[in-house]
Design an enzyme around this catalytic site. Structure first.
Site, PDB file in Angstrom:
ATOM      1  N   HIS A   1      38.869   8.837  30.324  1.00 35.88           N
ATOM      2  CA  HIS A   1      38.384  10.192  30.062  1.00 35.88           C
ATOM      3  C   HIS A   1      37.246  10.452  31.056  1.00 35.88           C
ATOM      4  O   HIS A   1      36.552   9.527  31.453  1.00 35.88           O
ATOM      5  CB  HIS A   1      37.851  10.209  28.625  1.00 35.88           C
ATOM      6  CG  HIS A   1      37.505  11.562  28.096  1.00 35.88           C
ATOM      7  ND1 HIS A   1      36.312  12.183  28.377  1.00 35.88           N
ATOM      8  CD2 HIS A   1      38.182  12.400  27.274  1.00 35.88           C
ATOM      9  CE1 HIS A   1      36.277  13.349  27.751  1.00 35.88           C
ATOM     10  NE2 HIS A   1      37.401  13.510  27.076  1.00 35.88           N
TER      11      HIS A   1
ATOM     12  N   ASP B   1      35.260   2.077  25.342  1.00 33.88           N
ATOM     13  CA  ASP B   1      35.197   3.406  24.746  1.00 33.88           C
ATOM     14  C   ASP B   1      36.243   3.448  23.626  1.00 33.88           C
ATOM     15  O   ASP B   1      37.441   3.471  23.885  1.00 33.88           O
ATOM     16  CB  ASP B   1      35.490   4.433  25.854  1.00 33.88           C
ATOM     17  CG  ASP B   1      35.775   5.833  25.323  1.00 33.88           C
ATOM     18  OD1 ASP B   1      35.836   6.016  24.090  1.00 33.88           O
ATOM     19  OD2 ASP B   1      35.939   6.742  26.150  1.00 33.88           O
TER      20      ASP B   1
ATOM     21  N   GLN C   1      39.151   7.077  20.971  1.00 37.60           N
ATOM     22  CA  GLN C   1      40.519   7.365  20.547  1.00 37.60           C
ATOM     23  C   GLN C   1      41.078   6.311  19.609  1.00 37.60           C
ATOM     24  O   GLN C   1      41.986   6.569  18.835  1.00 37.60           O
ATOM     25  CB  GLN C   1      41.450   7.466  21.762  1.00 37.60           C
ATOM     26  CG  GLN C   1      41.432   8.794  22.457  1.00 37.60           C
ATOM     27  CD  GLN C   1      41.580   9.960  21.522  1.00 37.60           C
ATOM     28  OE1 GLN C   1      42.427   9.957  20.632  1.00 37.60           O
ATOM     29  NE2 GLN C   1      40.765  10.975  21.703  1.00 37.60           N
TER      30      GLN C   1
ATOM     31  N   LYS D   1      36.357  12.010  15.358  1.00 45.34           N
ATOM     32  CA  LYS D   1      37.757  11.620  15.565  1.00 45.34           C
ATOM     33  C   LYS D   1      38.292  10.870  14.354  1.00 45.34           C
ATOM     34  O   LYS D   1      39.460  10.510  14.312  1.00 45.34           O
ATOM     35  CB  LYS D   1      37.877  10.691  16.783  1.00 45.34           C
ATOM     36  CG  LYS D   1      37.235  11.219  18.049  1.00 45.34           C
ATOM     37  CD  LYS D   1      38.203  11.886  18.963  1.00 45.34           C
ATOM     38  CE  LYS D   1      37.588  12.066  20.331  1.00 45.34           C
ATOM     39  NZ  LYS D   1      38.250  13.106  21.094  1.00 45.34           N
TER      40      LYS D   1
ATOM     41  N   CYS E   1      40.883  16.181  30.030  1.00 46.72           N
ATOM     42  CA  CYS E   1      39.691  15.546  30.610  1.00 46.72           C
ATOM     43  C   CYS E   1      40.040  14.209  31.239  1.00 46.72           C
ATOM     44  O   CYS E   1      39.247  13.260  31.194  1.00 46.72           O
ATOM     45  CB  CYS E   1      38.579  15.378  29.576  1.00 46.72           C
ATOM     46  SG  CYS E   1      37.985  16.933  28.942  1.00 46.72           S
TER      47      CYS E   1
END
Lengths: 408, 155
Positions: free
Chosen positions: A125, A202, A205, A228, A366
């Site tokens: 991202h 990260d 997600q 999320k 993104c």
């Protein structure tokens, strides 16, 4: 019908927004990778905070402040438990994943020198690319990229070749937001550690689908966003190993993050407050804890299994549409389907689907490097959550067919 | 579409003012009962938009709308400004066709003075939202800027 232990219809009743209509049609919400919806149980916690104990934390002697502090710190404990984090002060509450990444990237400025190397994956991202580019500009370090194959999987052989004693940092997402690929982070972390590099994962997600054990992963930094995973926007978590968090300089100056201040010298507060300058998103933090309770109560195993079945079903059904191509066909992926139809711009499909009450994301998500890799302007992305149904998948497929008829 | 209104052309607008053309477009759209018909008509308009001359489809004329791209070119024909444009998304192209029909072959000052409220009246308001990321808001701004530039030239 899909086989599942979950009672989806009962679960759906927890989400008031799923009852609304869009353009005269019942909402079919398939943009969960952008943000998940919020159950009543979490909304109640937010309302209760403002109804009963809204106060600033960590400093007041009065009852409301004590109650708010207790609730906020209880949320930190829930986060610690959920992600199996060793020490409570390794949990930094942030405004979200981007904040967490920037905190680490900025902190590493003084640790890097010209010629050092930073490794990122090709499927990041923008929020996990730009802060590192900025770090490279500040320090003269060089950014190296782990390439990916047509299926949207990282080419791990290339990764191992990229690593050397020059590598100081490795950054990768746990799950790609644009493709849904679950990356082999265990291998990435182990290999980076062998050359002495630190690793930031990260988890934005991944967190809604996978419950990671951060101690077992032995990762140096892991960062997520509450929104999320059924929580509110504007709050998230950065995990950092204690040794790293002690070494990193504070990211922002302000109240809360200091021990003593005079105009000559300021000493910083202990962890985690060193990285939590100013009044935090108190209500958001408390609600984050409630969101974890909610998801834990349903069970991450059952969630992952159901979402996987939903994705398999959606994949099969979508592939019956002529000219439809799915981007991201990794062996291991979460419930994200990125696709295009030959001859049609993703924006047009998204627009028609919206008229049918179906919310999908269109564009580059993104992640422009991924779009450049496939030489496309963007994709239509449908992303599923545990509250989505097989009927909603059918509506998506029908909607895409209808859009195709109108647009071609 | 079989019931396409007869006035849907991109030929010279005769001596109709922008206001009259906009009213005509509103009339055409009023015969549609639902969004499907409006969108199908708009898609038809998009497909029939005359192609912009390749030499003008340059980065200089490109308006980056994040999701769909829009190219706009303008040139003076006598005392009137003629626009040509294109987009990579067909629905965006349909709205471009509507905007071009309203604003092309008009005097720069009339373009400067015109508004786009008729888009709202034909039920396509959401496409002109500044947050829509389709380049249309920037396109209208660009058309007006062209008009201002050429008006200065005429003066």
């Amino acid at each position: 019908m899909l086989q599942t232990a979950l009672d989806i219809q009962t679960i759906r009743k927890d989400f008031p927004i799923l009852n609304r209509e869009v353009n005269g049609q019942p909402l079919v919400y398939l943009d969960n990778a952008a943000t998940s919806q919020t159950p009543q149980q979490v909304i109640d916690v937010i309302v209760d905070y403002y109804h009963r104990y809204n106060a600033n934390i960590h400093r007041g002697v009065h009852t409301l402040s004590q109650e708010a502090t207790d609730a906020y710190e209880l949320a930190r404990q829930k986060i610690q438990k959920h992600f199996n984090i060793g020490k409570i002060h390794e949990v930094i509450l942030t405004s979200g994943t981007t904040h967490g990444i920037n905190l680490v990237a900025t902190g590493f400025t003084s640790f890097l020198k010209k010629g050092d190397e930073i490794v990122v994956s090709a499927m990041e991202h923008h929020s996990n690319i730009v802060p590192w580019q900025m770090l490279c500009e500040r320090t003269g370090a060089v950014l190296k990229v782990i390439p990916m194959n047509q299926e949207g999987e990282l080419i791990m052989e290339e990764y191992h070749v990229l690593l050397s004693n020059k590598t100081k940092l490795v950054f990768c997402n746990h799950v790609s937001n644009a493709l849904g690929t679950i990356n082999p982070i265990e291998e990435i972390i182990d290999a980076a550690h062998k050359v002495g590099a630190a690793v930031l994962i990260d988890g934005a997600q991944a967190a809604a689908h996978i419950k990671p054990d951060l101690q077992a992963l032995d990762v140096d930094f892991y960062t997520v966003s509450a929104h999320k995973m059924c929580g509110p926007t504007g709050v998230g978590m950065l995990y950092g190993k204690e040794e790293w968090l002690n070494k990193l300089p504070p990211y922002q100056g302000g109240g809360e993050m200091i021990a003593e201040v005079s105009f000559e010298k300021t000493t910083y507060a202990d962890l985690p407050h060193k990285f939590e300058a100013g009044t935090p998103n108190i209500c958001g933090g408390i609600a984050f804890g409630a969101a974890l309770d909610y998801m834990e109560n349903i069970g991450f195993g059952a969630i992952a299994q159901y979402e996987d079945e939903l994705m398999q079903y959606a994949t099969q059904q979508l592939l019956t549409i002529e000219g439809l191509r799915i981007y991201g066909t990794a062996k291991h992926k979460t419930s994200v389907i990125s696709f295009n139809i030959e001859g049609i711009h993703p924006y047009d499909i998204g627009t028609i689907l919206d008229k049918l009450g179906i919310a999908v994301r269109t564009g580059h998500h993104c992640a422009q490097p991924i779009m450049d890799f496939y030489k496309i302007p963007g994709t239509v992305r449908a992303s599923f959550s545990f509250y989505n149904t097989q009927e909603e998948v059918d509506k998506l497929v029908e909607g895409v067919k209808r859009a195709q008829r109108m647009l071609l | 579409m079989t019931d396409k209104p007869p006035s849907c052309t991109f030929e010279q607008n005769g001596y109709m003012t922008i206001q009259e053309i906009q009213e005509e477009i509103v009339d055409e759209f009023s015969m549609f009962d639902d969004w499907m018909q409006r969108y199908e008509y708009m898609i038809e308009l998009g497909k029939s938009l005359p192609l912009i001359d390749g030499q003008y489809k340059t980065d200089d004329n490109l308006i980056k709308g994040c999701q769909s791209k829009v190219w706009v070119h303008a040139e003076l024909d006598g005392d009137k400004l003629v626009f040509t444009a294109d987009s990579d998304a067909i629905i965006t192209k349909g709205i471009i066709a509507i905007l071009i029909r309203a604003f092309s072959n008009q005097k720069p000052q009339d373009i400067i003075d015109a508004d786009t409220a008729f888009i709202d009246e034909i039920g396509l308001k959401e496409h002109l939202s500044p947050t829509r990321a389709n380049g249309l808001v920037s396109m209208i701004k660009q058309m007006k800027l062209y008009a201002v530039a050429y008006q200065t030239q005429i003066n």
